[in-house]
Enzyme design. Structure first.
Site, mmCIF file in Angstrom:
data_model
loop_
_atom_site.group_PDB
_atom_site.id
_atom_site.type_symbol
_atom_site.label_atom_id
_atom_site.label_comp_id
_atom_site.label_asym_id
_atom_site.label_seq_id
_atom_site.Cartn_x
_atom_site.Cartn_y
_atom_site.Cartn_z
ATOM 1 N N ILE A 265 0.875 -1.164 0.000
ATOM 2 C CA ILE A 265 0.000 0.000 0.000
ATOM 3 C C ILE A 265 0.917 1.219 0.000
ATOM 4 O O ILE A 265 2.086 1.121 0.378
ATOM 5 C CB ILE A 265 -0.984 0.020 1.203
ATOM 6 N N ASP A 266 0.400 2.342 -0.439
ATOM 7 C CA ASP A 266 1.241 3.536 -0.580
ATOM 8 C C ASP A 266 1.873 3.939 0.748
ATOM 9 O O ASP A 266 1.325 3.697 1.826
ATOM 10 C CB ASP A 266 0.410 4.715 -1.099
ATOM 11 N N ASN A 267 3.022 4.596 0.662
ATOM 12 C CA ASN A 267 3.708 5.077 1.863
ATOM 13 C C ASN A 267 2.809 5.979 2.700
ATOM 14 O O ASN A 267 2.854 5.951 3.930
ATOM 15 C CB ASN A 267 4.980 5.851 1.478
ATOM 16 N N THR A 269 -0.378 5.862 2.993
ATOM 17 C CA THR A 269 -1.581 5.156 3.427
ATOM 18 C C THR A 269 -1.274 4.343 4.674
ATOM 19 O O THR A 269 -0.196 3.764 4.797
ATOM 20 C CB THR A 269 -2.084 4.221 2.308
ATOM 21 N N ARG A 386 -7.025 7.014 -4.898
ATOM 22 C CA ARG A 386 -6.632 8.422 -4.923
ATOM 23 C C ARG A 386 -6.970 9.066 -6.260
ATOM 24 O O ARG A 386 -7.544 10.166 -6.328
ATOM 25 C CB ARG A 386 -5.136 8.542 -4.633
#
Length: 476
Positions: A265-267, A269, A386
């Site tokens: 998952i994104d940094n 998030t 996003r």
């Protein structure tokens, strides 16, 4: 640091997964703020490569047997202090990547120290962080390479030169150009080896501020489920595998075998991630993802209301941020679908909460209310939630990459060449200019948190189901 033997550095060449968590927390309390130094940065340095003359700064194999004197400290033109990578700086400076072709074989640490004028302890830290790579044969330089750099490349990859290298016998040039991490400070690199050194690796100061044990949701013999904090990376970056959730969770649990990443998952998030304890289970979990047996639910804090139901877009198949999406189907673009299950009005996070979690003010005009949405992610694409919500006019709170573009599109809907109100372009050149301008409307990647949490993950028809704690915007 004075004179020291190479063997005294060997302990810094391998990653340790059993370092006490107390040490990491102590480091967090002893941060030396490098933000003052970062103000001196004027530009990014990406030097392609050089092959130093054998008459200059020669690296001899016999140097392994004797005491070697290294620089004890060095300061770049940016004012960056090259001493050690810890304590972790509070801010990231611009990247600096150096490309070298080894002119005479020897230990990699010695070669980098002498050719880049860097202290041995600093280079040892770079290797420990996974920021140094090698390839047997130098890859082709980019179009921006200078004539001198092209000359060095052609010299190092000439067929007459490659024929003499036993290490690449039986390999194609493309196979020999594949890069691998340097893992030991005493690793031998032969004449002609390509080195890539990420001198300024991306840093994650949040790793030293977290009580990692308190973020662990579940542990068994196959996996660990972690409530990932925002502002951290799951498994590391190209230039930093040390400051990651996998590494710090392994240490917090006292594991001698490092945890492995099964998904990302994104940094920016937070929320549920599954880390495998064995290679076998890592492979098993990857299979479950491929077979769509893993279900993920997200909580998204949007700046505007979002209608319930399925939202469909198509994402450009280019692995570059920002991710561009289209309202209409385009050949070879990937289908993106998510289901908005709930959407409720909530107070916009106050300034104290935003400051605590590093949430950026991206210029949204109305900050009285935000909208918490529960989302079932039907397709899993990078930045999907996003990008899709931003395209719907409801960017996530704190999303400094997608919110500026959403604000621009609300003011001038025709700016988005893939939106509902896109212009009719006369030719491909005109459209390409519009795409470039649209990308420029986006901002930078958020530093810490945005309004997005992976709130639940389940697999095997719910046999395994785990939930994260309350999201940051609900915390007082």
């Amino acid at each position: 640091m004075g004179s020291m033997s190479l063997t005294s550095l060997l302990g810094h060449g391998c990653r340790s997964f059993v370092a006490p968590v107390a040490l990491a927390r102590t480091l967090a309390l002893t941060h030396v703020a490098l933000s003052e130094h970062s103000k001196c940065y004027q530009h990014v340095k990406v030097a392609w490569f050089s092959k130093r003359s054998k008459k200059k700064k020669r690296v001899a194999c016999e140097s392994l047997k004797e005491e070697v004197t290294y620089p004890t400290a060095a300061t770049s033109v940016y004012g960056y202090p090259y001493t050690r990578l810890l304590p972790c700086p509070s801010q990231n400076g611009p990247p600096r990547v150096e490309h070298l072709v080894v002119s005479e074989g020897g230990p990699v640490l010695e070669y980098i120290c002498k050719n880049l004028d860097l202290p041995a302890q600093f280079v040892a830290d770079l290797i420990h962080f996974g920021a140094v790579y090698y390839a047997l044969v130098c890859p082709k330089p980019p179009p921006t390479a200078t004539p001198e750099e092209m000359r060095v490349y052609k010299e190092a990859t000439a067929p007459s030169v490659l024929k003499k290298r036993a290490s690449i016998k039986g390999k194609t040039v493309r196979e020999a150009q594949k890069t691998f991490r340097i893992t030991h400070v005493d690793q031998f690199v032969e004449d002609g080896t390509y080195l890539r050194v990420h001198v300024h690796p991306k840093r994650f100061p949040r790793c030293y501020e977290i009580d990692w044990k308190s973020r662990v949701i579940a542990v068994n013999e196959d996996f660990v489920v972690l409530d990932k904090p925002a502002g951290t990376t799951v498994g590391g970056t190209t230039d930093n595998i040390e400051e990651s959730c996998a590494t710090f969770t392994s240490r917090a649990l006292g594991l001698t075998t490092p945890l492995m990443t099964t998904h990302q998952i994104d940094n920016c998030t937070e929320g549920c991630v599954v880390l495998a304890r064995t290679k076998e289970y890592c492979s098993v979990f990857h299979g479950k993802i491929r077979e769509k047996q893993v279900k993920k639910l997200y909580l998204a804090l949007a700046a505007a209301p979002v209608p319930l139901g399925t939202i469909t877009h198509y994402m450009r198949p280019i692995n570059v941020a920002p991710r561009l999406i289209s309202e209409d189907s385009i050949e070879r673009w990937s289908l993106c679908q998510l289901e908005v299950m709930e959407c409720k009005e909530v107070p916009w996070p106050n300034s104290v909460i935003e400051e605590k979690y590093g949430v950026e003010d991206c210029g949204w005009p109305s900050k009285d209310y935000a909208y918490e949405c529960k989302i079932n992610l039907l397709t899993g694409k990078t930045h999907q939630i996003r990008a899709q919500l931003a395209a719907h006019g409801a960017p996530l709170v704190g999303d400094s990459m997608y919110m500026p573009a959403a604000i621009a599109e609300i003011a001038s809907p025709e700016l988005n060449p893939f939106g509902k109100h896109k212009k009719h372009y006369i030719g491909e050149d005109e459209k390409e200019i519009a795409v470039t301008e649209w990308m420029a409307r986006h901002g930078k990647e958020p530093n810490v948190a945005i309004g997005l949490q992976a709130c639940q993950i389940s697999w095997d028809d719910g046999e395994h189901s785990f939930e994260a704690r309350a999201p940051w915007w609900r915390c007082e």
